[in-house]
Design a protein around this motif. Structure first.
Motif, PDB file in Angstrom:
ATOM      1  N   ASP A  14      35.625  50.165 -11.518  1.00 29.29           N
ATOM      2  CA  ASP A  14      35.477  50.444 -12.946  1.00 29.29           C
ATOM      3  C   ASP A  14      36.307  49.478 -13.786  1.00 29.29           C
ATOM      4  N   LEU A  15      37.396  48.957 -13.226  1.00 26.68           N
ATOM      5  CA  LEU A  15      38.262  48.010 -13.930  1.00 26.68           C
ATOM      6  C   LEU A  15      37.982  46.558 -13.561  1.00 26.68           C
ATOM      7  N   CYS A  16      37.326  46.336 -12.439  1.00 32.27           N
ATOM      8  CA  CYS A  16      37.109  44.985 -11.909  1.00 32.27           C
ATOM      9  C   CYS A  16      36.232  44.143 -12.837  1.00 32.27           C
ATOM     10  N   ALA A  17      36.684  42.900 -13.112  1.00 36.22           N
ATOM     11  CA  ALA A  17      35.935  41.961 -13.946  1.00 36.22           C
ATOM     12  C   ALA A  17      34.979  41.109 -13.120  1.00 36.22           C
ATOM     13  N   ARG A  18      35.011  41.247 -11.808  1.00 36.58           N
ATOM     14  CA  ARG A  18      34.186  40.470 -10.877  1.00 36.58           C
ATOM     15  C   ARG A  18      34.392  38.958 -11.044  1.00 36.58           C
ATOM     16  N   CYS A  19      35.654  38.618 -11.258  1.00 32.67           N
ATOM     17  CA  CYS A  19      36.015  37.207 -11.484  1.00 32.67           C
ATOM     18  C   CYS A  19      36.265  36.445 -10.187  1.00 32.67           C
ATOM     19  N   LYS A  20      36.409  37.131  -9.075  1.00 30.05           N
ATOM     20  CA  LYS A  20      36.647  36.566  -7.741  1.00 30.05           C
ATOM     21  C   LYS A  20      38.061  36.009  -7.547  1.00 30.05           C
ATOM     22  N   THR A  21      38.972  36.270  -8.485  1.00 28.18           N
ATOM     23  CA  THR A  21      40.331  35.754  -8.353  1.00 28.18           C
ATOM     24  C   THR A  21      41.011  36.290  -7.102  1.00 28.18           C
ATOM     25  N   CYS A  22      40.805  37.550  -6.801  1.00 28.57           N
ATOM     26  CA  CYS A  22      41.412  38.134  -5.597  1.00 28.57           C
ATOM     27  C   CYS A  22      40.838  37.484  -4.345  1.00 28.57           C
ATOM     28  N   TYR A  23      39.559  37.277  -4.333  1.00 31.00           N
ATOM     29  CA  TYR A  23      38.858  36.641  -3.212  1.00 31.00           C
ATOM     30  C   TYR A  23      39.388  35.227  -2.977  1.00 31.00           C
ATOM     31  N   LEU A  24      39.597  34.490  -4.048  1.00 27.35           N
ATOM     32  CA  LEU A  24      40.048  33.100  -3.944  1.00 27.35           C
ATOM     33  C   LEU A  24      41.522  32.974  -3.568  1.00 27.35           C
ATOM     34  N   ASN A  25      42.312  34.011  -3.803  1.00 39.84           N
ATOM     35  CA  ASN A  25      43.755  33.923  -3.582  1.00 39.84           C
ATOM     36  C   ASN A  25      44.297  34.759  -2.436  1.00 39.84           C
ATOM     37  N   CYS A  26      43.447  35.443  -1.700  1.00 38.52           N
ATOM     38  CA  CYS A  26      43.929  36.255  -0.584  1.00 38.52           C
ATOM     39  C   CYS A  26      44.344  35.353   0.582  1.00 38.52           C
ATOM     40  N   PRO A  27      45.634  35.357   0.959  1.00 36.62           N
ATOM     41  CA  PRO A  27      46.084  34.484   2.044  1.00 36.62           C
ATOM     42  C   PRO A  27      45.537  34.874   3.410  1.00 36.62           C
ATOM     43  N   GLN A  28      45.062  36.090   3.556  1.00 34.61           N
ATOM     44  CA  GLN A  28      44.524  36.565   4.829  1.00 34.61           C
ATOM     45  C   GLN A  28      43.005  36.451   4.894  1.00 34.61           C
ATOM     46  N   ASP A  29      42.373  36.040   3.809  1.00 29.63           N
ATOM     47  CA  ASP A  29      40.904  36.042   3.703  1.00 29.63           C
ATOM     48  C   ASP A  29      40.359  37.428   4.004  1.00 29.63           C
TER      49      ASP A  29
END
Length: 136
Positions: free
Chosen positions: A80-95
């Protein structure tokens, strides 16, 4: 002699967030570094590291806390809060975060956390622009 960070560092930044003196710096997904002149040898980085990358002044590696922390802390995305910007996806060190394409052009996609890969480091929570990710 101060604490050191070895090559096992995955760049999650958990140690830097825990450091009260700001002695630890680095970039997400890159190896972090401890400035010896600022290190007070409190051991906070040693306790929080989930990849046994921190070495104490006596040369001991921190215990790999991944097994216990993994059960206790996982990233959770509030869609509900997610902007779907993919920032988390791009910055997760564990993939541990994947982007799932949805719709004809993939514009309705979303990010999903793989609980088997997530170590609860919190890098995604720091990078999230809408505070949609929390550790539970």
């Amino acid at each position: 002699m101060s604490y050191e960070i070895s090559d096992e560092c995955i760049g999650c930044g958990a140690c830097a967030r825990k450091c009260s003196t700001g002695a630890i710096e680095g970039k997400v997904k890159d190896r972090f570094h401890i400035h010896p002149s600022f290190c007070e040898e409190c051991g906070a980085c040693f306790e929080i590291c989930s990849h046994a990358a921190v070495i104490d002044p006596r040369g001991n590696r921190c215990p790999r806390a991944q097994g216990t922390r993994k059960k206790n802390r996982q990233a959770y995305i509030n869609y509900d809060l997610c902007a779907r910007c993919k920032t988390c996806y791009l910055n997760c060190p564990q993939d541990a975060i994947t982007y799932v394409r949805k719709g004809l052009l993939g514009r309705g996609g979303y990010c999903r956390v793989n609980p088997d890969l997530c170590v609860g480091c919190g890098a995604c929570t720091r990078q999230c622009i809408t505070s949609a990710i929390s550790l539970k």
